[in-house]
Design an enzyme around this catalytic site. Structure first.
Site, PDB file in Angstrom:
ATOM      1  N   HIS A 144      47.510  43.188  42.126  1.00  0.00           N
ATOM      2  CA  HIS A 144      46.778  43.489  40.901  1.00  0.00           C
ATOM      3  C   HIS A 144      47.624  44.280  39.912  1.00  0.00           C
ATOM      4  O   HIS A 144      47.104  44.733  38.889  1.00  0.00           O
ATOM      5  CB  HIS A 144      45.496  44.256  41.225  1.00  0.00           C
ATOM      6  CG  HIS A 144      44.431  43.408  41.847  1.00  0.00           C
ATOM      7  ND1 HIS A 144      43.251  43.914  42.358  1.00  0.00           N
ATOM      8  CD2 HIS A 144      44.367  42.067  42.045  1.00  0.00           C
ATOM      9  CE1 HIS A 144      42.518  42.929  42.843  1.00  0.00           C
ATOM     10  NE2 HIS A 144      43.166  41.797  42.673  1.00  0.00           N
ATOM     11  N   HIS A 156      43.635  32.997  46.879  1.00  0.00           N
ATOM     12  CA  HIS A 156      42.332  32.345  47.021  1.00  0.00           C
ATOM     13  C   HIS A 156      42.403  31.124  47.928  1.00  0.00           C
ATOM     14  O   HIS A 156      41.393  30.742  48.521  1.00  0.00           O
ATOM     15  CB  HIS A 156      41.782  31.969  45.652  1.00  0.00           C
ATOM     16  CG  HIS A 156      41.192  33.124  44.907  1.00  0.00           C
ATOM     17  ND1 HIS A 156      39.970  33.080  44.281  1.00  0.00           N
ATOM     18  CD2 HIS A 156      41.658  34.389  44.705  1.00  0.00           C
ATOM     19  CE1 HIS A 156      39.711  34.252  43.728  1.00  0.00           C
ATOM     20  NE2 HIS A 156      40.731  35.063  43.963  1.00  0.00           N
ATOM     21  N   ARG A 193      47.337  34.488  42.195  1.00  0.00           N
ATOM     22  CA  ARG A 193      45.924  34.581  42.549  1.00  0.00           C
ATOM     23  C   ARG A 193      45.440  33.307  43.236  1.00  0.00           C
ATOM     24  O   ARG A 193      44.664  33.351  44.199  1.00  0.00           O
ATOM     25  CB  ARG A 193      45.095  34.850  41.283  1.00  0.00           C
ATOM     26  CG  ARG A 193      43.627  35.118  41.571  1.00  0.00           C
ATOM     27  CD  ARG A 193      42.847  35.394  40.301  1.00  0.00           C
ATOM     28  NE  ARG A 193      41.441  35.579  40.598  1.00  0.00           N
ATOM     29  CZ  ARG A 193      40.458  35.209  39.783  1.00  0.00           C
ATOM     30  NH1 ARG A 193      40.739  34.630  38.626  1.00  0.00           N
ATOM     31  NH2 ARG A 193      39.204  35.404  40.133  1.00  0.00           N
ATOM     32  N   ASN A 203      35.983  31.456  42.021  1.00  0.00           N
ATOM     33  CA  ASN A 203      37.124  30.678  41.543  1.00  0.00           C
ATOM     34  C   ASN A 203      36.957  30.145  40.131  1.00  0.00           C
ATOM     35  O   ASN A 203      37.867  29.498  39.603  1.00  0.00           O
ATOM     36  CB  ASN A 203      37.395  29.502  42.492  1.00  0.00           C
ATOM     37  CG  ASN A 203      37.984  29.946  43.814  1.00  0.00           C
ATOM     38  OD1 ASN A 203      38.542  31.032  43.914  1.00  0.00           O
ATOM     39  ND2 ASN A 203      37.832  29.119  44.828  1.00  0.00           N
TER      40      ASN A 203
END
Length: 359
Positions: free
Chosen positions: A214, A85, A81, A113
């Site tokens: 995911h 990001h 992740r 975040n």
């Protein structure tokens, strides 16, 4: 509508998936993977960038992550992740790793975040130290993050693939506004996601494949309770919704929920089975099955895990090259959370050069 799998079948599939993860964790070395010649790489990156300067970098990272994930497999999703990001804000240049400074708060302080796991940042810092001890300050934090994200996939049961290397680290983090505006929110629909990804030269297949990240990890209740309260999203399976309400009794509950209810710690294609059974957690997940432009891809991945792995690999290599810094751009940080400290003389020399250029 796809029929739900029986409990017996699901148990069997989960056992097979867990066996795959175990086999991947047993391997402590990162064998050289054949580069994807069908995926273009940007100028400045190379499939063999550290062949001379740090030939064991991939083995160092994978060996350490094998130990880390044996203690806490949840960190695999957390590292993956962080890589997403990082790339989606101002490119894959490790700006998300920078702590805030006198100039303002870092990207980690931006609302999307705030739920990034702090322990995952510690893991990246530890990898930085291990690599630097072996090879010196030659491998960038952005390359370490890209390799760690790949190994997070592999050691969770997913596909292995070569990563083009040669990224450099940014000199500054993005503003709070820039960070917020560039990270796709969980309430985005398929149309919004398709447009967003197209602006990054990522196509619909890339979108659906990358969303498969995911298949591992967790989400905090406030990121999806808009689908439960005050009214339930009609595209959500009712039994699934009722279970979520028990986990998240209020819209702002601090509890968490696994993203993939079938095999939450295994990188596989069960996320797409979830979507076909209307058990996607976010709007941005479930709408991939609702929208006709993406539904066929979801169905194909739910049926064919190897096809998902193939497309995910291509999409990750493409995403991992977004707005990278190469050559003499940026720097190679000694500490991933802070810019390199510069001597007074180096700052003075830069100032003199700038003054001369203005004459």
């Amino acid at each position: 509508m796809a029929k739900g799998y029986s409990t017996r079948v699901l148990t069997f599939l989960m056992l097979i998936s867990l066996m795959a993860v175990t086999l991947n964790l047993v391997s402590s070395t990162a064998e050289a993977k054949k580069p994807r010649r069908d995926v273009p790489i940007v100028k400045g990156l190379s499939w063999s960038f550290y062949q001379k300067a740090c030939p064991k970098v991939e083995n160092i990272i994978r060996k350490e992550l094998k130990k880390v994930f044996k203690r806490d497999i949840g960190l695999a999703a957390a590292i993956l992740r962080i890589h997403f990001h990082d790339c989606f804000v101002q490119g894959c240049e490790a700006s998300v790793l920078l702590a805030g400074s006198a100039s303002g708060p870092g990207e980690q302080s931006s609302i999307p975040n705030l739920t990034l796991r702090q322990q995952a940042f510690v893991v990246i810092d530890n990898l930085r130290a291990l690599v630097q001890k072996k090879c010196g300050q030659v491998v960038s934090c952005s390359d370490i993050l890209a390799l760690a994200a790949r190994d997070s996939v592999v050691l969770s049961g997913g596909p292995d693939y070569a990563v083009p290397l040669g990224r450099r680290d940014s000199l500054a983090f993005a503003s709070q506004e820039t960070t917020l505006n560039n990270l796709p929110p969980p309430f985005a629909n398929a149309s919004q996601l398709i447009a967003d990804f197209a602006n990054r030269n990522l196509n619909i297949t890339d979108l659906v494949a990358l969303s498969g990240g995911h298949t591992i990890g967790i989400a905090h209740c406030p990121s999806f309770t808009d689908r439960l309260y005050p009214n339930q999203d009609p595209t959500m399976n009712k039994s699934f919704a009722n279970n979520l309400k028990r986990t998240c009794p209020t819209a702002n509950s601090s509890n968490t929920q696994v993203l993939d209810i079938r095999s939450p710690d295994v990188f596989d294609n069960k996320y797409y089975v979830d979507l076909m059974n209307r058990q996607g957690l976010f709007t941005s997940d479930q709408d991939l099955f609702v929208d006709k432009r993406t539904r066929g891809i979801v169905e194909s991945y739910a049926i064919d895990q190897q096809r998902f792995f193939e497309d995910f690999t291509v999409a990750m290599i493409k995403m991992g090259q977004m707005s990278v810094l190469t050559g003499t751009q940026g720097e190679i940080r000694s500490n991933c959370s802070a810019r390199n400290t510069r001597s007074f003389m180096s700052v003075l020399e830069e100032g003199i050069e700038e003054a001369i250029s203005m004459i």
